[in-house]
Structure formats: C-alpha cells, structure tokens
Design a protein around this motif. Structure first.
Motif, PDB file in Angstrom:
ATOM      1  N   SER A 154      -8.523  -6.110   5.068  1.00  0.00           N
ATOM      2  CA  SER A 154      -8.420  -6.353   6.518  1.00  0.00           C
ATOM      3  C   SER A 154      -7.129  -5.790   7.083  1.00  0.00           C
ATOM      4  CB  SER A 154      -8.494  -7.854   6.812  1.00  0.00           C
ATOM      5  OG  SER A 154      -9.753  -8.357   6.471  1.00  0.00           O
ATOM      6  N   ALA A 155      -6.034  -5.968   6.341  1.00  0.00           N
ATOM      7  CA  ALA A 155      -4.746  -5.447   6.801  1.00  0.00           C
ATOM      8  C   ALA A 155      -4.778  -3.931   6.902  1.00  0.00           C
ATOM      9  CB  ALA A 155      -3.634  -5.886   5.838  1.00  0.00           C
ATOM     10  N   LEU A 156      -5.366  -3.277   5.898  1.00  0.00           N
ATOM     11  CA  LEU A 156      -5.395  -1.811   5.914  1.00  0.00           C
ATOM     12  C   LEU A 156      -6.371  -1.282   6.961  1.00  0.00           C
ATOM     13  CD1 LEU A 156      -5.059  -1.077   2.104  1.00  0.00           C
ATOM     14  CD2 LEU A 156      -3.288  -1.057   3.882  1.00  0.00           C
ATOM     15  N   TYR A 158       0.837  -1.198   0.000  1.00  0.00           N
ATOM     16  CA  TYR A 158       0.000   0.000   0.000  1.00  0.00           C
ATOM     17  C   TYR A 158       0.875   1.253   0.000  1.00  0.00           C
ATOM     18  CZ  TYR A 158      -3.239   3.468   2.027  1.00  0.00           C
ATOM     19  OH  TYR A 158      -3.994   4.585   2.291  1.00  0.00           O
ATOM     20  N   ILE A 159       1.886   1.269   0.848  1.00  0.00           N
ATOM     21  CA  ILE A 159       2.776   2.429   0.948  1.00  0.00           C
ATOM     22  C   ILE A 159       3.557   2.624  -0.351  1.00  0.00           C
ATOM     23  CG2 ILE A 159       4.845   3.314   2.117  1.00  0.00           C
ATOM     24  CD1 ILE A 159       3.659   1.999   4.712  1.00  0.00           C
ATOM     25  N   PHE A 160       4.103   1.543  -0.908  1.00  0.00           N
ATOM     26  CA  PHE A 160       4.854   1.646  -2.160  1.00  0.00           C
ATOM     27  C   PHE A 160       3.942   2.024  -3.327  1.00  0.00           C
ATOM     28  CE2 PHE A 160       8.121  -0.998   0.021  1.00  0.00           C
ATOM     29  CZ  PHE A 160       9.166  -0.102  -0.106  1.00  0.00           C
ATOM     30  N   PHE A 161       2.715   1.525  -3.327  1.00  0.00           N
ATOM     31  CA  PHE A 161       1.752   1.857  -4.375  1.00  0.00           C
ATOM     32  C   PHE A 161       1.535   3.366  -4.451  1.00  0.00           C
ATOM     33  CE2 PHE A 161      -2.635   2.659  -5.768  1.00  0.00           C
ATOM     34  CZ  PHE A 161      -2.652   1.989  -6.987  1.00  0.00           C
ATOM     35  N   HIS A 162       1.539   4.013  -3.287  1.00  0.00           N
ATOM     36  CA  HIS A 162       1.308   5.453  -3.219  1.00  0.00           C
ATOM     37  C   HIS A 162       2.614   6.248  -3.082  1.00  0.00           C
ATOM     38  CE1 HIS A 162      -3.018   5.364  -3.376  1.00  0.00           C
ATOM     39  NE2 HIS A 162      -3.039   4.424  -2.461  1.00  0.00           N
ATOM     40  N   GLY A 163       3.695   5.742  -3.672  1.00  0.00           N
ATOM     41  CA  GLY A 163       4.945   6.499  -3.719  1.00  0.00           C
ATOM     42  C   GLY A 163       5.588   6.732  -2.376  1.00  0.00           C
ATOM     43  N   ARG A 194       4.305   7.317   0.492  1.00  0.00           N
ATOM     44  CA  ARG A 194       3.654   8.292   1.388  1.00  0.00           C
ATOM     45  C   ARG A 194       3.306   7.596   2.692  1.00  0.00           C
ATOM     46  NH1 ARG A 194      -1.329  10.345  -1.722  1.00  0.00           N
ATOM     47  NH2 ARG A 194      -1.742  11.364   0.252  1.00  0.00           N
ATOM     48  N   HIS A 195       3.331   8.339   3.779  1.00  0.00           N
ATOM     49  CA  HIS A 195       2.981   7.778   5.081  1.00  0.00           C
ATOM     50  C   HIS A 195       1.474   7.544   5.125  1.00  0.00           C
ATOM     51  CE1 HIS A 195       2.485   7.261   9.377  1.00  0.00           C
ATOM     52  NE2 HIS A 195       3.795   7.092   9.456  1.00  0.00           N
ATOM     53  N   PRO A 196       1.036   6.404   5.660  1.00  0.00           N
ATOM     54  CA  PRO A 196      -0.402   6.113   5.724  1.00  0.00           C
ATOM     55  C   PRO A 196      -1.219   7.174   6.468  1.00  0.00           C
ATOM     56  CG  PRO A 196       0.850   4.140   6.194  1.00  0.00           C
ATOM     57  CD  PRO A 196       1.838   5.274   6.117  1.00  0.00           C
ATOM     58  N   ALA A 197      -0.602   7.862   7.428  1.00  0.00           N
ATOM     59  CA  ALA A 197      -1.331   8.894   8.170  1.00  0.00           C
ATOM     60  C   ALA A 197      -1.704  10.069   7.266  1.00  0.00           C
ATOM     61  CB  ALA A 197      -0.493   9.386   9.359  1.00  0.00           C
ATOM     62  N   GLU A 198      -0.975  10.245   6.155  1.00  0.00           N
ATOM     63  CA  GLU A 198      -1.265  11.323   5.206  1.00  0.00           C
ATOM     64  C   GLU A 198      -2.350  10.930   4.212  1.00  0.00           C
ATOM     65  OE1 GLU A 198       2.372  12.013   3.151  1.00  0.00           O
ATOM     66  OE2 GLU A 198       3.474  12.649   4.938  1.00  0.00           O
ATOM     67  N   MET A 199      -2.744   9.669   4.251  1.00  0.00           N
ATOM     68  CA  MET A 199      -3.717   9.155   3.282  1.00  0.00           C
ATOM     69  C   MET A 199      -4.984   8.726   4.022  1.00  0.00           C
ATOM     70  SD  MET A 199      -1.214   6.983   0.756  1.00  0.00           S
ATOM     71  CE  MET A 199      -0.346   5.999   1.960  1.00  0.00           C
ATOM     72  N   GLY A 200      -5.982   8.334   3.246  1.00  0.00           N
ATOM     73  CA  GLY A 200      -7.239   7.928   3.857  1.00  0.00           C
ATOM     74  C   GLY A 200      -8.029   6.992   2.965  1.00  0.00           C
ATOM     75  N   ALA A 201      -9.345   7.093   3.065  1.00  0.00           N
ATOM     76  CA  ALA A 201     -10.241   6.179   2.372  1.00  0.00           C
ATOM     77  C   ALA A 201     -10.053   6.214   0.854  1.00  0.00           C
ATOM     78  CB  ALA A 201     -11.693   6.492   2.725  1.00  0.00           C
ATOM     79  N   ALA A 202      -9.811   7.386   0.290  1.00  0.00           N
ATOM     80  CA  ALA A 202      -9.647   7.486  -1.169  1.00  0.00           C
ATOM     81  C   ALA A 202      -8.434   6.688  -1.632  1.00  0.00           C
ATOM     82  CB  ALA A 202      -9.507   8.950  -1.595  1.00  0.00           C
ATOM     83  N   GLU A 203      -7.335   6.762  -0.894  1.00  0.00           N
ATOM     84  CA  GLU A 203      -6.130   6.021  -1.266  1.00  0.00           C
ATOM     85  C   GLU A 203      -6.303   4.521  -1.049  1.00  0.00           C
ATOM     86  OE1 GLU A 203      -4.913  10.214  -0.678  1.00  0.00           O
ATOM     87  OE2 GLU A 203      -6.110   8.837   0.520  1.00  0.00           O
ATOM     88  N   VAL A 204      -6.994   4.144   0.026  1.00  0.00           N
ATOM     89  CA  VAL A 204      -7.269   2.724   0.263  1.00  0.00           C
ATOM     90  C   VAL A 204      -8.133   2.183  -0.874  1.00  0.00           C
ATOM     91  CG1 VAL A 204      -8.440   1.058   1.778  1.00  0.00           C
ATOM     92  CG2 VAL A 204      -6.990   2.849   2.769  1.00  0.00           C
ATOM     93  N   ALA A 205      -9.160   2.942  -1.241  1.00  0.00           N
ATOM     94  CA  ALA A 205     -10.051   2.519  -2.330  1.00  0.00           C
ATOM     95  C   ALA A 205      -9.276   2.389  -3.644  1.00  0.00           C
ATOM     96  CB  ALA A 205     -11.206   3.503  -2.488  1.00  0.00           C
TER      97      ALA A 205
END
Length: 153
Positions: free
Chosen positions: A89-91, A49-54, A56-67
């Motif tokens: 489930s992991a996310l 998930y983190i590598f997919f979004h370049g 970025r720290h997960p705290a900077e992301m949310g539902a849109a990035e998970v989706a």
C-alpha cells in the motif's frame, strides 16, 4: 535545521526540520487525511524500498523492483501477510500519488503466507473422555452442560 533519522537497516537519512518527508502532506490532488501513524508507516516502507535497491530513486524503478522488494519481504524477511500488504500500500501510494506513475499489476510477487487458523473443537466422545478423567475441584469446575447428572443448584 535537519534531523538525522536511522532506518531499520542502520542507514541514516537527513530529513528537513520537523522530521517530515517533503511530499507527505502535500496536496497534489484530492485532500488526503492520513493519520500520522499511516504517514510514518508509508515513509518507513518507502525508505526501506529505496535502501533495498541501493538508494536508487523510485522514479528510476518500477513494477519489477517493487515485486522484488515485496518478494524479499516474504521470503527472506518472513513478514506476515498484513505487513507485506502495508508495504505494498505504501509503495502504491508512492507511485500513484507522489510520482504519478501507475504500476502494472504485480503478478510476480510471492505473497506472504497467511496463518491457518483451525478451530479446535472436541467431539462429544472426546469431551466425555476428558470429563471422565476429571476429579475433585476440576470436576466441579467443568461446565454444567457437559457433565452427566443433575445440574447443580
């Protein structure tokens, strides 16, 4: 001593000695008794998930990035529905238990398709046709209840 671990995407990350991510196994709330395999799977999906979004720290992301991540798994990755559910489930664990962030329901996620399992059942006429074409040993091997004539024995 740190351990370098390769991700499925070919990136490397440095883990503390022991190879465990610092938040795995910490008790911030009720004690969690996850198996080691579950921990590894959750760490794997968190890294992807983190590598997919370049990175970025997960705290900077949310539902849109998970989706977006889960949709990419289904559409580009063509993963099975159970694989996508494990990633979800992991996310959810990451956001709820580690970051204490409640994600809004993820309605925009394209779900992976579950395979359709159709039962293969022959009609009586189809069974009769198959049995009529059997001869010799294969005919002897046909189930007793499907053959015409007296039962063997």
């Amino acid at each position: 001593m740190a351990i370098r671990e390769a991700s499925p995407l070919g990136h490397h990350s440095t883990l503390p000695a022991g190879g465990r991510v610092p938040w795995v196994g910490q008790e911030s709330g009720p004690t969690r008794h996850y198996s080691r395999r579950t921990e590894k799977a959750y760490v794997h999906w968190t890294k992807r998930y983190i590598f997919f979004h370049g990175k970025r720290h997960p705290a900077e992301m949310g539902a849109a990035e998970v989706a977006a991540f889960l949709t990419a798994l289904a559409v580009q990755g063509k993963v099975a529905a159970s694989t996508q559910n494990q990633a979800l489930s992991a996310l959810l664990f990451l956001y709820r238990e580690v970051l204490s962030v409640e994600l809004p329901w993820l309605d925009d996620v394209i779900r992976a398709k579950r395979p359709v399992h159709l039962p293969v059942v022959l009609t009586r006429d189809e069974v009769r046709t198959v049995l009529q074409r059997l001869d010799g040993v294969p005919r002897l091997m046909a189930p007793h209840g499907l053959r015409r004539g007296p039962p063997c024995g």
